[in-house]
Design a protein around this motif. Structure first.
Motif, short mmCIF file in Angstrom:
data_model
loop_
_atom_site.label_atom_id
_atom_site.label_comp_id
_atom_site.label_asym_id
_atom_site.label_seq_id
_atom_site.Cartn_x
_atom_site.Cartn_y
_atom_site.Cartn_z
N ARG A 181 0.82 -1.21 0.00
CA ARG A 181 0.00 0.00 0.00
C ARG A 181 0.86 1.27 0.00
O ARG A 181 0.53 2.25 -0.66
N GLU A 182 1.96 1.23 0.76
CA GLU A 182 2.78 2.44 0.91
C GLU A 182 3.61 2.75 -0.34
O GLU A 182 4.17 3.84 -0.44
N ASP A 183 3.68 1.79 -1.27
CA ASP A 183 4.49 2.02 -2.46
C ASP A 183 3.71 2.64 -3.62
O ASP A 183 4.30 3.00 -4.64
N VAL A 184 2.41 2.70 -3.46
CA VAL A 184 1.61 3.14 -4.60
C VAL A 184 0.74 4.34 -4.24
O VAL A 184 0.46 4.60 -3.08
N GLU A 185 0.33 5.03 -5.27
CA GLU A 185 -0.64 6.10 -5.11
C GLU A 185 -1.95 5.61 -5.71
O GLU A 185 -1.97 4.82 -6.65
N LEU A 186 -3.05 6.06 -5.12
CA LEU A 186 -4.37 5.73 -5.64
C LEU A 186 -4.82 6.84 -6.57
O LEU A 186 -4.70 8.01 -6.24
N LEU A 187 -5.35 6.44 -7.69
CA LEU A 187 -5.79 7.43 -8.68
C LEU A 187 -7.30 7.53 -8.68
O LEU A 187 -8.01 6.55 -8.50
N GLU A 188 -7.78 8.73 -8.90
CA GLU A 188 -9.22 8.96 -8.98
C GLU A 188 -9.80 8.41 -10.28
O GLU A 188 -10.92 7.94 -10.34
N GLY A 189 -9.03 8.52 -11.31
CA GLY A 189 -9.49 8.04 -12.62
C GLY A 189 -8.30 7.53 -13.41
O GLY A 189 -7.15 7.68 -13.00
N MET A 190 -8.61 6.91 -14.52
CA MET A 190 -7.53 6.38 -15.33
C MET A 190 -6.75 7.52 -15.96
O MET A 190 -7.31 8.37 -16.64
N SER A 191 -5.46 7.55 -15.66
CA SER A 191 -4.61 8.54 -16.30
C SER A 191 -3.27 7.90 -16.53
O SER A 191 -2.88 6.99 -15.81
N GLY A 192 -2.58 8.35 -17.53
CA GLY A 192 -1.30 7.73 -17.84
C GLY A 192 -1.49 6.43 -18.58
O GLY A 192 -2.52 6.18 -19.19
N MET A 193 -0.50 5.57 -18.45
CA MET A 193 -0.44 4.34 -19.23
C MET A 193 -1.08 3.19 -18.45
O MET A 193 -0.59 2.81 -17.41
N PRO A 194 -2.18 2.64 -18.93
CA PRO A 194 -2.81 1.54 -18.19
C PRO A 194 -2.09 0.22 -18.42
O PRO A 194 -1.45 0.01 -19.44
N CYS A 195 -2.19 -0.67 -17.42
CA CYS A 195 -1.67 -2.01 -17.55
C CYS A 195 -2.64 -2.81 -18.42
O CYS A 195 -3.82 -2.95 -18.08
N THR A 196 -2.15 -3.33 -19.50
CA THR A 196 -3.03 -4.01 -20.46
C THR A 196 -3.70 -5.23 -19.83
O THR A 196 -4.89 -5.46 -20.01
N TRP A 197 -2.93 -6.01 -19.05
CA TRP A 197 -3.50 -7.21 -18.44
C TRP A 197 -4.61 -6.87 -17.46
O TRP A 197 -5.61 -7.56 -17.38
N CYS A 198 -4.40 -5.82 -16.70
CA CYS A 198 -5.44 -5.41 -15.76
C CYS A 198 -6.71 -5.02 -16.50
O CYS A 198 -7.81 -5.36 -16.09
N LEU A 199 -6.56 -4.31 -17.58
CA LEU A 199 -7.74 -3.89 -18.33
C LEU A 199 -8.48 -5.09 -18.91
O LEU A 199 -9.70 -5.15 -18.90
N LEU A 200 -7.73 -6.05 -19.39
CA LEU A 200 -8.35 -7.22 -20.01
C LEU A 200 -9.06 -8.09 -18.99
O LEU A 200 -10.08 -8.70 -19.27
N ARG A 201 -8.51 -8.17 -17.79
CA ARG A 201 -9.04 -9.10 -16.80
C ARG A 201 -10.04 -8.47 -15.84
O ARG A 201 -10.75 -9.20 -15.16
N SER A 202 -10.06 -7.17 -15.74
CA SER A 202 -10.98 -6.57 -14.78
C SER A 202 -12.42 -6.74 -15.28
O SER A 202 -12.65 -6.76 -16.48
#
Ligand SMILES: [Zn+2]
Length: 81
Positions: A59-80
């Motif tokens: 948790r401490e290594d990442v920031e939470l985003l309000e919306g999709m911005s920047g480069m999305p992880c392709t695998w996450c998009l396909l599997r979500s």
């Protein structure tokens, strides 16, 4: 790319968190936006998040985003959901 926010409005299913490594921890090219499911009932963000692409984040290594911005992880998009 705008679908994630709408999906998160569903009344059932896991809450979807958009996470990205904090600046400086990894190279800019590795700062993909990942999608992590979190229990909707949880009061706070879990200490360890597992993205749909199976990558795990402290948790401490990442920031939470309000919306999709920047480069999305392709695998996450396909599997979500
Ligand atoms: Zn991912």
């Amino acid at each position: 790319m705008n679908g994630i926010g709408a999906l998160d409005q569903r009344p059932t299913g896991p809450r979807l968190l958009l996470v990205r490594y904090l600046p400086g921890l990894v190279g800019e090219t590795a700062r993909l936006v990942h999608v992590c499911p979190a229990p909707r009932t949880a009061e706070s963000i879990p200490e360890v998040l597992t993205a749909y692409c199976s990558e795990r984040f402290e948790r401490e290594d990442v920031e939470l985003l309000e919306g999709m911005s920047g480069m999305p992880c392709t695998w996450c998009l396909l599997r979500s959901p």
